[in-house]
Design an enzyme around this catalytic site. Sequence first.
Site, PDB file in Angstrom:
ATOM      1  N   GLY A 154     101.124  62.651  17.929  1.00  0.00           N
ATOM      2  CA  GLY A 154     100.019  63.308  16.925  1.00  0.00           C
ATOM      3  C   GLY A 154      99.802  64.786  17.975  1.00  0.00           C
ATOM      4  N   ALA A 171      97.469  65.448  20.322  1.00  0.00           N
ATOM      5  CA  ALA A 171      97.393  65.401  21.666  1.00  0.00           C
ATOM      6  C   ALA A 171      98.451  65.023  22.503  1.00  0.00           C
ATOM      7  CB  ALA A 171      96.328  63.983  22.015  1.00  0.00           C
ATOM      8  N   HIS A 191      98.730  60.585  12.577  1.00  0.00           N
ATOM      9  CA  HIS A 191      97.165  60.620  11.702  1.00  0.00           C
ATOM     10  C   HIS A 191      96.575  61.980  11.810  1.00  0.00           C
ATOM     11  CE1 HIS A 191      94.427  58.772   9.380  1.00  0.00           C
ATOM     12  NE2 HIS A 191      93.516  59.142  10.239  1.00  0.00           N
ATOM     13  N   GLY A 202      88.561  69.385   7.616  1.00  0.00           N
ATOM     14  CA  GLY A 202      87.954  70.246   7.678  1.00  0.00           C
ATOM     15  C   GLY A 202      87.578  71.349   8.806  1.00  0.00           C
ATOM     16  N   PHE A 213      79.195  72.848  10.259  1.00  0.00           N
ATOM     17  CA  PHE A 213      79.509  71.444  10.325  1.00  0.00           C
ATOM     18  C   PHE A 213      77.987  70.698  10.909  1.00  0.00           C
ATOM     19  CE2 PHE A 213      83.843  69.224  10.656  1.00  0.00           C
ATOM     20  CZ  PHE A 213      84.465  69.779   9.536  1.00  0.00           C
ATOM     21  N   GLN A 233      82.338  55.317  15.205  1.00  0.00           N
ATOM     22  CA  GLN A 233      81.723  56.117  14.355  1.00  0.00           C
ATOM     23  C   GLN A 233      81.957  55.811  12.918  1.00  0.00           C
ATOM     24  OE1 GLN A 233      83.124  60.692  13.598  1.00  0.00           O
ATOM     25  NE2 GLN A 233      81.057  60.556  14.716  1.00  0.00           N
ATOM     26  N   HIS A 242      82.198  57.631   9.420  1.00  0.00           N
ATOM     27  CA  HIS A 242      81.825  58.940   8.389  1.00  0.00           C
ATOM     28  C   HIS A 242      81.369  58.722   7.081  1.00  0.00           C
ATOM     29  CE1 HIS A 242      82.990  62.644   6.538  1.00  0.00           C
ATOM     30  NE2 HIS A 242      83.485  62.962   7.745  1.00  0.00           N
ATOM     31  N   LEU A 293      88.926  59.862   2.985  1.00  0.00           N
ATOM     32  CA  LEU A 293      87.787  60.831   3.409  1.00  0.00           C
ATOM     33  C   LEU A 293      87.734  62.001   2.804  1.00  0.00           C
ATOM     34  CD1 LEU A 293      86.756  61.179   7.228  1.00  0.00           C
ATOM     35  CD2 LEU A 293      87.402  63.298   5.952  1.00  0.00           C
ATOM     36  N   GLU A 319      83.722  66.793   6.101  1.00  0.00           N
ATOM     37  CA  GLU A 319      82.060  67.136   6.339  1.00  0.00           C
ATOM     38  C   GLU A 319      82.175  68.387   5.727  1.00  0.00           C
ATOM     39  OE1 GLU A 319      80.322  65.486   9.819  1.00  0.00           O
ATOM     40  OE2 GLU A 319      80.076  67.469  10.542  1.00  0.00           O
ATOM     41  N   ARG A 363      76.783  62.703  12.321  1.00  0.00           N
ATOM     42  CA  ARG A 363      77.406  61.766  11.437  1.00  0.00           C
ATOM     43  C   ARG A 363      76.732  60.307  11.540  1.00  0.00           C
ATOM     44  NH1 ARG A 363      83.765  63.073  12.009  1.00  0.00           N
ATOM     45  NH2 ARG A 363      83.582  65.025  10.784  1.00  0.00           N
ATOM     46  N   HIS A 419      85.345  55.425  11.059  1.00  0.00           N
ATOM     47  CA  HIS A 419      86.269  56.723  11.265  1.00  0.00           C
ATOM     48  C   HIS A 419      86.957  56.956  12.260  1.00  0.00           C
ATOM     49  CE1 HIS A 419      87.419  60.749  10.183  1.00  0.00           C
ATOM     50  NE2 HIS A 419      86.545  61.193  11.003  1.00  0.00           N
ATOM     51  N   GLU A 428      92.474  60.665  20.952  1.00  0.00           N
ATOM     52  CA  GLU A 428      91.461  59.865  20.506  1.00  0.00           C
ATOM     53  C   GLU A 428      91.654  58.396  21.287  1.00  0.00           C
ATOM     54  OE1 GLU A 428      91.182  59.396  16.216  1.00  0.00           O
ATOM     55  OE2 GLU A 428      89.772  57.608  16.286  1.00  0.00           O
ATOM     56  N   ARG A 481      80.799  61.290  18.201  1.00  0.00           N
ATOM     57  CA  ARG A 481      81.251  62.673  18.361  1.00  0.00           C
ATOM     58  C   ARG A 481      80.898  63.740  16.891  1.00  0.00           C
ATOM     59  NH1 ARG A 481      85.688  64.726  15.037  1.00  0.00           N
ATOM     60  NH2 ARG A 481      86.227  62.977  14.250  1.00  0.00           N
TER      61      ARG A 481
HETATM   62  C1  LIG Z   1      90.939  61.342   7.305  1.00  0.00           C
HETATM   63  C2  LIG Z   1      90.358  62.156   8.610  1.00  0.00           C
HETATM   64  C3  LIG Z   1      90.097  63.480   8.906  1.00  0.00           C
HETATM   65  C4  LIG Z   1      89.542  64.118  10.031  1.00  0.00           C
HETATM   66  N1  LIG Z   1      89.055  65.321   9.915  1.00  0.00           N
HETATM   67  C5  LIG Z   1      88.831  65.780  11.219  1.00  0.00           C
HETATM   68  C6  LIG Z   1      88.523  67.141  11.397  1.00  0.00           C
HETATM   69  O1  LIG Z   1      88.480  68.034  10.462  1.00  0.00           O
HETATM   70  N2  LIG Z   1      88.404  67.717  12.559  1.00  0.00           N
HETATM   71  C7  LIG Z   1      88.365  67.015  13.542  1.00  0.00           C
HETATM   72  O2  LIG Z   1      88.031  67.343  14.806  1.00  0.00           O
HETATM   73  N3  LIG Z   1      88.838  65.661  13.656  1.00  0.00           N
HETATM   74  C8  LIG Z   1      89.009  65.119  12.535  1.00  0.00           C
HETATM   75  N4  LIG Z   1      89.614  63.700  12.470  1.00  0.00           N
HETATM   76  C9  LIG Z   1      89.859  62.954  13.556  1.00  0.00           C
HETATM   77  C10 LIG Z   1      91.016  63.561  14.256  1.00  0.00           C
HETATM   78  O3  LIG Z   1      92.100  64.000  13.327  1.00  0.00           O
HETATM   79  C11 LIG Z   1      91.685  62.605  15.200  1.00  0.00           C
HETATM   80  O4  LIG Z   1      90.837  62.155  16.103  1.00  0.00           O
HETATM   81  C12 LIG Z   1      92.957  63.238  15.981  1.00  0.00           C
HETATM   82  O5  LIG Z   1      93.789  64.074  15.046  1.00  0.00           O
HETATM   83  C13 LIG Z   1      93.791  62.216  16.865  1.00  0.00           C
HETATM   84  O6  LIG Z   1      94.891  62.662  17.374  1.00  0.00           O
HETATM   85  P1  LIG Z   1      95.610  62.009  18.557  1.00  0.00           P
HETATM   86  O7  LIG Z   1      97.006  62.994  18.794  1.00  0.00           O
HETATM   87  O8  LIG Z   1      94.692  61.564  19.552  1.00  0.00           O
HETATM   88  O9  LIG Z   1      96.359  60.764  17.479  1.00  0.00           O
HETATM   89  P2  LIG Z   1      96.940  60.657  16.361  1.00  0.00           P
HETATM   90  O10 LIG Z   1      97.276  61.885  15.535  1.00  0.00           O
HETATM   91  O11 LIG Z   1      96.525  59.389  15.532  1.00  0.00           O
HETATM   92  O12 LIG Z   1      98.510  60.351  16.785  1.00  0.00           O
HETATM   93  C14 LIG Z   1      98.876  58.961  17.449  1.00  0.00           C
HETATM   94  C15 LIG Z   1     100.318  58.779  17.672  1.00  0.00           C
HETATM   95  O13 LIG Z   1     100.385  57.765  18.479  1.00  0.00           O
HETATM   96  C16 LIG Z   1     101.927  57.056  17.868  1.00  0.00           C
HETATM   97  N5  LIG Z   1     101.753  55.730  18.130  1.00  0.00           N
HETATM   98  C17 LIG Z   1     100.535  54.863  18.146  1.00  0.00           C
HETATM   99  N6  LIG Z   1     100.930  53.687  18.681  1.00  0.00           N
HETATM  100  C18 LIG Z   1     102.118  53.696  19.276  1.00  0.00           C
HETATM  101  C19 LIG Z   1     102.744  52.851  20.263  1.00  0.00           C
HETATM  102  N7  LIG Z   1     102.155  51.960  20.559  1.00  0.00           N
HETATM  103  N8  LIG Z   1     104.001  53.340  20.562  1.00  0.00           N
HETATM  104  C20 LIG Z   1     104.544  54.424  20.251  1.00  0.00           C
HETATM  105  N9  LIG Z   1     103.843  55.258  19.385  1.00  0.00           N
HETATM  106  C21 LIG Z   1     102.406  55.071  18.945  1.00  0.00           C
HETATM  107  C22 LIG Z   1     101.625  57.221  16.285  1.00  0.00           C
HETATM  108  O14 LIG Z   1     103.145  57.307  15.758  1.00  0.00           O
HETATM  109  C23 LIG Z   1     101.321  58.692  16.341  1.00  0.00           C
HETATM  110  O15 LIG Z   1     102.451  59.528  16.678  1.00  0.00           O
HETATM  111  C24 LIG Z   1      89.897  63.189  11.251  1.00  0.00           C
HETATM  112  C25 LIG Z   1      90.283  62.107  10.859  1.00  0.00           C
HETATM  113  C26 LIG Z   1      90.677  61.554   9.858  1.00  0.00           C
HETATM  114  C27 LIG Z   1      91.064  59.914   9.691  1.00  0.00           C
END
Ligand SMILES: Cc1cc2nc3c(=O)[nH]c(=O)nc-3n(C[C@H](O)[C@H](O)[C@H](O)COP(=O)(O)OP(=O)(O)OC[C@H]3O[C@@H](n4cnc5c(N)ncnc54)[C@H](O)[C@@H]3O)c2cc1C
Length: 648
Positions: free
Chosen positions: A16, A18, A45, A51, A143, A258, A260, A270, A273, A304, A372, A397, A408
């Site tokens: 993702g 991060a 994800h 937003g 927001f 959280q 939403h 979703l 916001e 939220r 959420h 996350e 958050r």
């Molecule tokens: C519908 C929705 C809308 C949102 N809108 C906003 C917004 O507008 N603004 C905002 O700031 N935030 C928003 N958020 C929150 C935000 O999108 C997420 O918190 C953030 O993108 C998480 O990023 P991440 O890189 O931590 O994890 P993710 O993007 O969830 O990536 C996780 C990664 O880990 C991998 N993975 C998981 N488990 C394993 C494993 N055991 N082994 C190998 N790979 C694994 C997955 O394949 C994926 O690649 C939203 C969330 C949702 C659900």
Amino acid sequence: MSDRLVTTDVLVIGGGLAGERCAIEAAAAGHDALILSLVPPRRSHSCAAQGGMQAALANCVKAEGDGPTVHFLDTVRGSDWGADQEVANIFADEAPIAVRELAHYGVPWSRVQGGRNKYFIKGEQVEIDEALENDGLIGQRDFGGTAKWRACYASAGTGHAALYAVDSEVVRLGITVRDRVEAVSLIHDGSTCIGVVARCLRTGQHFAVLAKATVIATGGYGRIYGQYTSNATINEGTGAAIALDTGIVPLGNMEAVQFHPTTVLPSGILVTEGCRGDGGYLLDKDLNRFMVDLEPEKQELASRDVVSRHMQQCIRDGKGVDSPFGPHLWLDIRHLGEEHLRTKLLEVWDICRDFVGINPANDLIPVRPTQHYSMGGIRVNKDGEAYGLGGLFAVGEAACWDMHGFNRLGGNSLAETLVSGRLVGRRVAEHASGKKLRADTGIAFDAVDAAEQRAAKWMARSGNGPGVYEIRDAMGEVMMHKVGIFRTGVELEEAVTELGELLESCDNAVLRCKDPGLNPELTFALRLKGMLRMAMTVAMGARARTESRGAHFRSDFPLRNDKDWLNRTLVRWAADESEPAFSYEPTGLIDLPPGHRGYGSDERIEMQRSIDDYNATVLAEQTRHGRLDSAEEIGTRLRRGAWQTVAN
Ligand SMILES: Cc1cc2nc3c(=O)[nH]c(=O)nc-3n(C[C@H](O)[C@H](O)[C@H](O)COP(=O)(O)OP(=O)(O)OC[C@H]3O[C@@H](n4cnc5c(N)ncnc54)[C@H](O)[C@@H]3O)c2cc1C
């Protein structure tokens, strides 16, 4: 190297925003970086984020006077004083860099239009002249819980735009990505992490990946709430679960979950916001705008946790609209007009059309609050290094860094993924630079054998035991109905008992499909205990915390209690132990004294100690709880007292 062993300098689990941003930093420093992901990174994800992304750029009239200090203030207030204030400060300082960097990577940010603009603010249409010299700067929308318009956005597809741009950078740098591969356990010797056992989801084969530094970036664990979540089916929290399994690395603030306010019925998808930020209203069944009476100052744009509680209470009071899928409220964005909806909220338009079958320019949108975001996660120091295990980092996350505390703010997560991805990536690179790869194949192959035996046990078991999906669905019901928006001691007690029973039932559960190789049921079965153990830490953490703070609301203890609970929950639970162990550390150095958030209740139990006294304990207490030394001492990035220049 063999098909049972892979080596790299930096291993990132998760593709993702991060994880990818972190891998970019390590690769740019000359390290060999490997990303593992359940799905191709662009399906992570992060892509669903809609937003916006918060950064204090002050590019439009309603953002005038904004800056990192105001952003810091909003973030700490939003967290209900649960955040680490130094981390909130680092974040607010660096968020503008992250937004501009994304522009450089190619994100098509929505832009300020110089001249007369029409906006909806607190139910009124207003006309505001944006300065002509600001024309073309990165645009910003309102927001929840913020003093200024700060959310930078690419229509309502911000995460999609950001992830595609960042992933293109990963491709450009030639970083290796192995998708459809899952990290199933950490390889460590009790003090240092040296890699993971991974499982190929296509073949079912296990292998070891050894690295100088391992980063968990696996996102949230919303799926422990079953169908009651806005999260994708891959958000099962496996990264946090394998950290918990070590019994050494604690998870932080798991009870901080959280909800939403606006997910559509019946799918639970979703709508951002940004709908309310751009002027949308919430209505009850009598088409009354209840938020105006309940939160006169912020209205629909309180944080939220506050809005979700008001909505849930409204539904409990019989003001919800009955539907075959349960009661709901309405979101009204009709007045924004079709042109606005099809440009600045395009993805919302599409979701309403495709998943609800309505046209939001003409129809009300049925909404209700749903799980959420996971504020809790793997507890790390300000460099992202996990408590207790050297060489293990967590980011995004999946981590409890901890800038969100108990709530958050919208838009702060995307910004966190990129700010912390960059910062932690730099620390990871420094860590890897000073290390030789520890090719301890003895520990590694033992861990691979153990993982293979776990899978073989599932395949061998037969009989009439429950199915894994039945157990999952039961877990979701317990979590939503007993560990939800409003919590009581009685219901939490029941939840702990029922989750315990579900955990036990895992040992009798039987697979319906025994195919070797590509077997989604086995893949899920291997995650199930970890999910239940995390659900248990949420329920037990919530049961123990006899106060209300941010998203953790105890109807039987409705006040925030800064006298007894101005702390962070830590939980450790080794895979072979029957009970988790809870402890509590100070939230971090306090600069902004606990006070009223500016929305929600202003009643609380005051802190009884002086802030100096509290701060004097932080370093020793956190170290006692497993915090590893950071590159810079704690407190060096806190701009003490700066908030006094902007607070109102
Ligand atoms: C519908 C929705 C809308 C949102 N809108 C906003 C917004 O507008 N603004 C905002 O700031 N935030 C928003 N958020 C929150 C935000 O999108 C997420 O918190 C953030 O993108 C998480 O990023 P991440 O890189 O931590 O994890 P993710 O993007 O969830 O990536 C996780 C990664 O880990 C991998 N993975 C998981 N488990 C394993 C494993 N055991 N082994 C190998 N790979 C694994 C997955 O394949 C994926 O690649 C939203 C969330 C949702 C659900």
